[in-house]
Design a protein around this motif. Structure first.
Motif, PDB file in Angstrom:
ATOM      1  N   ASN A 119       0.806  -1.224   0.000  1.00  0.00           N
ATOM      2  CA  ASN A 119       0.000   0.000   0.000  1.00  0.00           C
ATOM      3  C   ASN A 119       0.840   1.275   0.000  1.00  0.00           C
ATOM      4  OD1 ASN A 119       0.792   0.396   2.745  1.00  0.00           O
ATOM      5  ND2 ASN A 119      -0.932  -0.861   3.437  1.00  0.00           N
ATOM      6  N   GLY A 120       2.147   1.148  -0.047  1.00  0.00           N
ATOM      7  CA  GLY A 120       3.014   2.305  -0.276  1.00  0.00           C
ATOM      8  C   GLY A 120       3.449   3.091   0.930  1.00  0.00           C
ATOM      9  N   TRP A 121       3.102   2.634   2.128  1.00  0.00           N
ATOM     10  CA  TRP A 121       3.386   3.464   3.309  1.00  0.00           C
ATOM     11  C   TRP A 121       4.881   3.707   3.499  1.00  0.00           C
ATOM     12  CZ3 TRP A 121       6.386   2.381   7.530  1.00  0.00           C
ATOM     13  CH2 TRP A 121       6.808   1.052   7.679  1.00  0.00           C
ATOM     14  N   LEU A 122       5.729   2.656   3.308  1.00  0.00           N
ATOM     15  CA  LEU A 122       7.162   2.843   3.517  1.00  0.00           C
ATOM     16  C   LEU A 122       7.771   3.697   2.418  1.00  0.00           C
ATOM     17  CD1 LEU A 122       9.742   2.313   5.072  1.00  0.00           C
ATOM     18  CD2 LEU A 122      10.003   0.170   3.792  1.00  0.00           C
ATOM     19  N   SER A 123       7.359   3.467   1.177  1.00  0.00           N
ATOM     20  CA  SER A 123       7.851   4.315   0.088  1.00  0.00           C
ATOM     21  C   SER A 123       7.559   5.777   0.381  1.00  0.00           C
ATOM     22  CB  SER A 123       7.192   3.908  -1.233  1.00  0.00           C
ATOM     23  OG  SER A 123       7.656   2.655  -1.679  1.00  0.00           O
ATOM     24  N   ASN A 124       6.383   6.035   0.916  1.00  0.00           N
ATOM     25  CA  ASN A 124       6.013   7.403   1.275  1.00  0.00           C
ATOM     26  C   ASN A 124       6.927   7.972   2.356  1.00  0.00           C
ATOM     27  OD1 ASN A 124       4.116   9.764   1.373  1.00  0.00           O
ATOM     28  ND2 ASN A 124       3.815   8.985   3.448  1.00  0.00           N
ATOM     29  N   GLN A 125       7.254   7.164   3.353  1.00  0.00           N
ATOM     30  CA  GLN A 125       8.154   7.627   4.412  1.00  0.00           C
ATOM     31  C   GLN A 125       9.560   7.874   3.873  1.00  0.00           C
ATOM     32  OE1 GLN A 125       7.405   8.375   7.656  1.00  0.00           O
ATOM     33  NE2 GLN A 125       5.262   8.036   7.100  1.00  0.00           N
ATOM     34  N   LEU A 126      10.026   7.000   2.993  1.00  0.00           N
ATOM     35  CA  LEU A 126      11.355   7.190   2.412  1.00  0.00           C
ATOM     36  C   LEU A 126      11.411   8.446   1.552  1.00  0.00           C
ATOM     37  CD1 LEU A 126      12.211   3.515   1.363  1.00  0.00           C
ATOM     38  CD2 LEU A 126      13.032   4.763   3.368  1.00  0.00           C
ATOM     39  N   ALA A 127      10.273   8.819   0.980  1.00  0.00           N
ATOM     40  CA  ALA A 127      10.220  10.015   0.141  1.00  0.00           C
ATOM     41  C   ALA A 127      10.393  11.292   0.954  1.00  0.00           C
ATOM     42  CB  ALA A 127       8.904  10.063  -0.636  1.00  0.00           C
ATOM     43  N   ASN A 128      10.379  11.175   2.292  1.00  0.00           N
ATOM     44  CA  ASN A 128      10.639  12.333   3.137  1.00  0.00           C
ATOM     45  C   ASN A 128      12.115  12.711   3.178  1.00  0.00           C
ATOM     46  OD1 ASN A 128       7.977  12.854   4.056  1.00  0.00           O
ATOM     47  ND2 ASN A 128       8.125  11.173   5.523  1.00  0.00           N
ATOM     48  N   VAL A 129      12.978  11.799   2.748  1.00  0.00           N
ATOM     49  CA  VAL A 129      14.416  12.073   2.744  1.00  0.00           C
ATOM     50  C   VAL A 129      14.732  13.127   1.688  1.00  0.00           C
ATOM     51  CG1 VAL A 129      16.703  11.079   2.375  1.00  0.00           C
ATOM     52  CG2 VAL A 129      14.947   9.740   3.540  1.00  0.00           C
ATOM     53  N   GLN A 130      15.541  14.093   2.055  1.00  0.00           N
ATOM     54  CA  GLN A 130      15.872  15.191   1.140  1.00  0.00           C
ATOM     55  C   GLN A 130      16.629  14.665  -0.079  1.00  0.00           C
ATOM     56  OE1 GLN A 130      18.092  18.323   3.006  1.00  0.00           O
ATOM     57  NE2 GLN A 130      17.717  19.782   1.352  1.00  0.00           N
ATOM     58  N   ASN A 131      16.285  15.183  -1.263  1.00  0.00           N
ATOM     59  CA  ASN A 131      16.943  14.862  -2.532  1.00  0.00           C
ATOM     60  C   ASN A 131      16.763  13.410  -2.971  1.00  0.00           C
ATOM     61  OD1 ASN A 131      18.004  17.486  -2.905  1.00  0.00           O
ATOM     62  ND2 ASN A 131      19.707  17.010  -1.517  1.00  0.00           N
ATOM     63  N   VAL A 132      15.697  12.782  -2.503  1.00  0.00           N
ATOM     64  CA  VAL A 132      15.456  11.385  -2.842  1.00  0.00           C
ATOM     65  C   VAL A 132      14.303  11.261  -3.825  1.00  0.00           C
ATOM     66  CG1 VAL A 132      14.394   9.281  -1.900  1.00  0.00           C
ATOM     67  CG2 VAL A 132      16.441  10.189  -0.853  1.00  0.00           C
ATOM     68  N   GLN A 133      14.452  10.333  -4.775  1.00  0.00           N
ATOM     69  CA  GLN A 133      13.371   9.928  -5.657  1.00  0.00           C
ATOM     70  C   GLN A 133      13.052   8.472  -5.332  1.00  0.00           C
ATOM     71  OE1 GLN A 133      11.664  11.690  -8.087  1.00  0.00           O
ATOM     72  NE2 GLN A 133      12.751  13.554  -7.442  1.00  0.00           N
ATOM     73  N   VAL A 134      11.789   8.158  -5.113  1.00  0.00           N
ATOM     74  CA  VAL A 134      11.399   6.818  -4.683  1.00  0.00           C
ATOM     75  C   VAL A 134      10.416   6.203  -5.677  1.00  0.00           C
ATOM     76  CG1 VAL A 134      10.367   5.424  -2.843  1.00  0.00           C
ATOM     77  CG2 VAL A 134      11.723   7.451  -2.263  1.00  0.00           C
ATOM     78  N   VAL A 135      10.646   4.944  -6.009  1.00  0.00           N
ATOM     79  CA  VAL A 135       9.726   4.172  -6.834  1.00  0.00           C
ATOM     80  C   VAL A 135       9.291   2.949  -6.034  1.00  0.00           C
ATOM     81  CG1 VAL A 135       9.414   2.822  -8.945  1.00  0.00           C
ATOM     82  CG2 VAL A 135      10.797   4.912  -8.984  1.00  0.00           C
ATOM     83  N   GLY A 136       7.982   2.745  -5.898  1.00  0.00           N
ATOM     84  CA  GLY A 136       7.458   1.557  -5.252  1.00  0.00           C
ATOM     85  C   GLY A 136       6.940   0.592  -6.302  1.00  0.00           C
ATOM     86  N   MET A 137       7.322  -0.674  -6.204  1.00  0.00           N
ATOM     87  CA  MET A 137       6.925  -1.681  -7.189  1.00  0.00           C
ATOM     88  C   MET A 137       6.233  -2.852  -6.496  1.00  0.00           C
ATOM     89  SD  MET A 137       9.359  -4.097  -9.605  1.00  0.00           S
ATOM     90  CE  MET A 137       9.693  -2.920 -10.910  1.00  0.00           C
ATOM     91  N   ASP A 138       5.170  -3.359  -7.137  1.00  0.00           N
ATOM     92  CA  ASP A 138       4.474  -4.520  -6.593  1.00  0.00           C
ATOM     93  C   ASP A 138       3.673  -5.180  -7.707  1.00  0.00           C
ATOM     94  OD1 ASP A 138       2.992  -6.349  -4.809  1.00  0.00           O
ATOM     95  OD2 ASP A 138       3.567  -4.975  -3.215  1.00  0.00           O
ATOM     96  N   ILE A 139       3.175  -6.399  -7.429  1.00  0.00           N
ATOM     97  CA  ILE A 139       2.284  -7.092  -8.363  1.00  0.00           C
ATOM     98  C   ILE A 139       0.880  -7.189  -7.782  1.00  0.00           C
ATOM     99  CG2 ILE A 139       4.112  -8.401  -9.481  1.00  0.00           C
ATOM    100  CD1 ILE A 139       3.345 -10.791  -7.697  1.00  0.00           C
ATOM    101  N   ASN A 140       0.675  -6.505  -6.659  1.00  0.00           N
ATOM    102  CA  ASN A 140      -0.616  -6.505  -5.975  1.00  0.00           C
ATOM    103  C   ASN A 140      -1.401  -5.277  -6.435  1.00  0.00           C
ATOM    104  OD1 ASN A 140      -2.734  -6.196  -4.162  1.00  0.00           O
ATOM    105  ND2 ASN A 140      -1.541  -6.897  -2.410  1.00  0.00           N
ATOM    106  N   THR A 141      -2.301  -5.470  -7.374  1.00  0.00           N
ATOM    107  CA  THR A 141      -3.003  -4.349  -8.000  1.00  0.00           C
ATOM    108  C   THR A 141      -3.833  -3.558  -7.003  1.00  0.00           C
ATOM    109  OG1 THR A 141      -3.158  -5.627 -10.048  1.00  0.00           O
ATOM    110  CG2 THR A 141      -4.574  -3.706  -9.864  1.00  0.00           C
ATOM    111  N   MET A 142      -4.552  -4.235  -6.123  1.00  0.00           N
ATOM    112  CA  MET A 142      -5.446  -3.541  -5.204  1.00  0.00           C
ATOM    113  C   MET A 142      -4.687  -2.590  -4.292  1.00  0.00           C
ATOM    114  SD  MET A 142      -8.115  -5.008  -2.345  1.00  0.00           S
ATOM    115  CE  MET A 142      -6.963  -4.839  -0.967  1.00  0.00           C
ATOM    116  N   GLU A 143      -3.588  -3.057  -3.704  1.00  0.00           N
ATOM    117  CA  GLU A 143      -2.839  -2.193  -2.792  1.00  0.00           C
ATOM    118  C   GLU A 143      -2.084  -1.101  -3.548  1.00  0.00           C
ATOM    119  OE1 GLU A 143      -2.054  -4.471   1.329  1.00  0.00           O
ATOM    120  OE2 GLU A 143      -0.576  -4.911  -0.220  1.00  0.00           O
TER     121      GLU A 143
END
Length: 241
Positions: A81-105
């Protein structure tokens, strides 16, 4: 949500249905409002202890990547559901990509988290090649869904920059002797929760499987002090390309 198409990739429908059924039964399907606050949950939440552990792991990663103090690209595999990717995106100068095969989440992640430095994509790192390379690839409570350690790490190395790293957190690793017992415990658990099909998608890895690679354990639950304080039951493993 960007979808990576690969005609030779396996069909993930059966896995997704089995996985979501079990997560629903465990009470791990959350509303958008709850996902937006993760890893923070209410004191009455039935998984509050688990989220306390995951929140601590998240802080470790955020602090680790913050110290890089430079433009940095992170790929989270099995982002859910992306919660950790969102938290990592708080890091300055960071670009984050979240990948999964779970369509619903993934669809939920796209609804809940919208920021310029965060993107979610549908795909399997084992079967696609991204058009970019990353400084770090993260598996958070996800590495156990990949059967071959060698295959998944080699796929990751193909997407990492020369000095890139793979980080594995919130995933159990066992001594070789422990793997058979752990596998049997999982089988009993899946059967008890009417999800016997999950046995085909959940794998038990040993630390010995990492020996061919350049890795270090940044946190060990087996150290004396960590056994005493029980900070986190899972290791934090960093593997260099």
């Amino acid at each position: 949500m960007h979808r990576l198409i690969n005609d030779t990739a396996p069909n993930y429908y059966d896995f997704e249905q089995e996985y979501l059924y079990l997560r629903d039964k465990e009470g791990r399907i959350y509303s958008d409002e709850v996902v937006a606050q993760l890893p923070l949950v209410s004191k009455s939440h039935h998984l509050k202890n688990e989220w306390k552990i995951r929140g601590r792991s998240c802080k470790w990663l955020v602090n680790y990547f913050s110290k890089k103090n430079k433009p940095y690209r992170i790929l989270e595999i099995g982002c859910g559901n992306g919660w950790l990717s969102n938290q990592l995106a708080n890091v300055q100068n960071v670009q984050v990509v979240g990948m999964d095969i779970n369509t619903m989440e993934l669809e939920q992640a796209n609804r809940v988290f919208t920021r310029a430095n965060l993107q979610f994509i549908y795909g399997d790192i084992s079967n696609v090649c991204l058009n970019e390379q990353f400084d770090a690839i993260v598996f958070a409570a996800a590495f156990q869904y990949f059967e071959s350690v060698g295959k998944i790490l080699n796929a990751c190395f193909g997407q990492l920059k020369e000095e890139g790293e793979v980080h594995i957190i919130d995933t159990p690793f066992y001594n070789v002797e422990e793997c058979a017992l752990a596998k049997e415990r999982s089988k009993v658990y899946f059967n008890a929760n009417s999800a016997p099909g999950m046995k085909a998608y959940y794998f038990h890895h040993s630390t010995a499987s990492l020996e061919p690679y350049k890795y270090k354990i940044l946190y060990s639950p087996k150290s004396f002090i960590n056994k005493v304080f029980k900070i986190n039951p899972f290791p934090w493993i960093c593997i260099s390309k």
